[in-house]
Design an enzyme around this catalytic site. Sequence first.
Site, PDB file in Angstrom:
ATOM      1  CB  VAL A  20      -0.970   0.038   1.205  1.00  0.00           C
ATOM      2  CG1 VAL A  20      -1.999  -1.077   1.116  1.00  0.00           C
ATOM      3  CG2 VAL A  20      -0.217  -0.017   2.518  1.00  0.00           C
ATOM      4  CB  SER A  21       0.448   4.526  -1.521  1.00  0.00           C
ATOM      5  OG  SER A  21       0.397   3.926  -2.798  1.00  0.00           O
TER       6      SER A  21
END
Length: 155
Positions: A20-21
């Site tokens: 995930v970012s």
Amino acid sequence: MTESREPAQAVPKVAIYARVSSSAQRADLERQAERVGQYCTVRGYHVALVVKEVASGVNDNRPKLLSLLKDTSITRVVVEHRDRLTRFGFQYIDALFSVQGRVIEVVNPAHNDTEELLADLTSIIYSFCARLYGQRRAKRKTENVVQALRKREDA
């Protein structure tokens, strides 16, 4: 009487890669890894390694991904979407794996998450700006070194 034996087939070593970012998406990271794990179970894969990373998909310095890519004992990497592995250059990684006899398996090949894309676009712009300012700083530093050397020669 001689016994005929076929060479033992190596057991595929499967790894899951989830990304995930941002840290705010950590719960999504856990769910992503769990979904891919369930997929692997249904496919009959024995998962040897689960790699979870919080980083932008455009960041090319992700230590966990780099370590996974370098580990040639891993014969199959399973990701939920292509962009979980990387935003750019997926085909290069896939081609390299193919030459090495390794596989990248994408659970859901079609995926379009606008919010993630915008976050990655922001990361790209930030990265380019940082690089540009870094180059300017390096140029000034080099100019200062040259000036100092000239002063020494004149003295």
